[in-house]
Design a protein around this motif. Structure first.
Motif: not given
Length: 361
Positions: A70-85
Motif C-alpha cells: 500500500g506504500r503509506p506515507t511515513i512522517v517523523v515527529e520529534n516530541l521531546t520531554g520526560g526522557g521519552g515519557a
C-alpha cells in the motif's frame, strides 16, 4: 525463530513489548491485502532532531514505505520531554489503529524499569516491530595497552560522559565492576565527539560509546593507534546468548575477557545487573506500537521491517550515514532480551539503580 541478527542498520528505531512476536488487538474488519494503502504512519521520536535515533528514523521513513503493502506515507515527529515519557503518553492517547509508532531507546526503557516519574505506560505489553541493537565499546588512551593495565591502575580510571544516570554510564559502571577496573566518571561533555577529543587530549583516559558513535567517531582513531579498543558489552542473540556485535566482530566481550583472565564476577547481583544491561543494549533503538494495535497492521509492519533490513538500498544508505551497516533484529529475534528486561527481580533492579546513581566529579 527466524533470522537471529539481520546485519544492516544503524542505531535508530525499535519497537518493544513482551508481545514481540504476537499481535495485540484483532483487526476490526475483514482481511485486507494492503491495510496501509493511502494511509499515513506517524513515528514519534522522543529526542531532538539530529541525534542518532532521529537520523536513523528519518532514513527509515524514506526507505520503509516501498516495502509496506500500500506504500503509506511515513512522517517523523520529534516530541521531546520526560526522557521519552511524553512520546509514549502521546502514543497511548492515539487510536489503536497501528498508524502511530514510537522510536524508543534503551534509556527510555531504563527509566521505565526504574519507575521514574511519568514512565507508567504499559511498556511490557507494547508491540515490537523491529529492533536496532547497539552495545557499548570501551576505548582508552595508548597509555593503557590492555585490560590488565586498567585493572592495575594506581588511580581510578577517568571516563568521559554526557550525564550520570543513563544507559551508557550505568552499563559502564557495571562493566568496570565485573572486570575489577577502578572507575571515575566525568560528566558534562556535549556528545561523543567532544568526549573523543577529551580522551585524545588526556582530560580523561577512557570512553564507552555506542556502536554507531564508535564507527563514526572512534574507529579511525583506533585504526591510527591514537586510541586503543579494549572490550565491548556484546548483544543478546535470538537464542538468548551473549555474542559480539556484528559491527565490531574482532573486539572481545566483557564475558570473554573475564574467561580469558580467569576471574569471577564480584557478586551475583552485579553479574545479574550487567546481564540485564546487555539485554537492554540489545533493545537500543526500537519502533513501538500500542499493545492493542491490530494484527493485520502489525504483521504488515514486521514483515516489511525485515524486508527493509535485507534490502541492499538500505545497507547503502546506512553505510553512507554511519560508515557501516549496523545490526537489525526482528521482533521475534529480540524476544529473549525483551523478556529478560521485564522479568527482573527487585534485587537486580536495585543494583542497577545504585549503579545509575554512581559517578560524577
Amino acid at each position: 525463530m527466524r533470522t537471529k541478527i539481520l546485519a544492516l542498520v544503524a542505531a535508530g528505531v525499535l519497537l518493544l513489548g513482551v508481545g514481540c512476536g504476537r499481535a495485540g488487538g484483532e483487526s476490526s474488519g475483514g482481511p485486507q491485502a494492503a491495510p496501509y494503502e493511502g494511509k499515513r504512519i506517524t513515528v514519534l521520536v522522543p529526542f531532538a532532531p539530529g541525534g542518532a535515533a532521529d537520523v536513523v528514523t528519518r532514513l527509515i521513513a524514506e526507505s520503509w514505505p516501498e516495502h509496506i503493502a500500500g506504500r503509506p506515507t511515513i512522517v517523523v515527529e520529534n516530541l521531546t520531554g520526560g526522557g521519552g515519557a511524553v512520546a509514549m503518553q502521546r502514543l497511548m492517547s492515539r487510536p489503536a489503529d497501528g498508524m502511530t509508532l514510537v522510536a524508543g531507546n534503551a534509556g527510555m526503557i531504563l527509566r521505565h524499569m526504574l519507575g521514574e516519574p511519568g514512565h507508567d505506560y504499559p511498556l511490557p505489553s507494547m508491540q515490537v516491530v523491529g529492533v536496532i541493537p547497539a552495545g557499548l565499546v570501551t576505548v582508552t588512551t595508548p597509555a593503557y595497552p590492555d585490560v590488565d593495565s586498567l585493572v592495575d591502575a594506581r588511580e581510578p580510571v577517568s571516563s568521559g560522559g554526557v550525564a550520570a544516570g543513563g544507559q551508557a554510564p550505568t552499563t559502564e559502571v557495571l562493566a568496570a565492576r565485573m572486570l575489577g577496573i577502578p572507575l571515575r566518571q566525568v560528566f558534562g561533555y556535549e556528545g561523543y565527539g567532544p568526549i573523543a577529543l577529551a580522551v585524545q587530549r588526556g582530560e580523561v583516559v577512557m570512553a564507552s560509546p555506542g556502536d554507531s558513535a564508535y564507527l563514526s567517531t572512534y574507529k579511525d582513531l583506533v585504526e591510527s593507534r591514537a586510541l586503543n579498543v579494549q572490550f565491548q558489552t556484546g548483544l543478546v542473540d535470538a537464542d538468548g546468548k551473549v555474542v559480539r556485535s556484528p559491527v565490531i566482530p574482532d573486539v572481545p566481550t566483557v564475558t570473554e575477557i573475564m574467561q580469558q583472565r580467569g576471574v569471577e564476577p564480584p557478586d551475583q547481583a552485579t553479574a545479574n545487573a550487567f546481564d540485564a544491561m546487555t539485554s537492554l543494549a540489545t533493545l537500543a533503538t526500537a519502533l513501538i506500537a500500542r499493545p492493542d494495535a491490530p494484527k493485520e497492521q502489525l504483521d504488515a509492519l514486521r514483515a516489511s521491517f525485515e524486508e527493509l533490513a535485507e534490502s541492499p538500498q538500505w545497507k547503502e544508505r546506512t553505510t553512507q550515514a554511519f560508515g557501516s551497516p549496523l545490526p537489525m533484529m526482528s521482533a521475534e529475534a529480540a524476544r529473549p532480551a525483551y523478556e529478560k528486561i521485564f522479568n527482573l527481580s527487585n534485587g537486580v533492579v536495585e543494583t542497577i539503580r545504585a549503579a545509575a546513581a554512581e559517578g560524577g566529579s
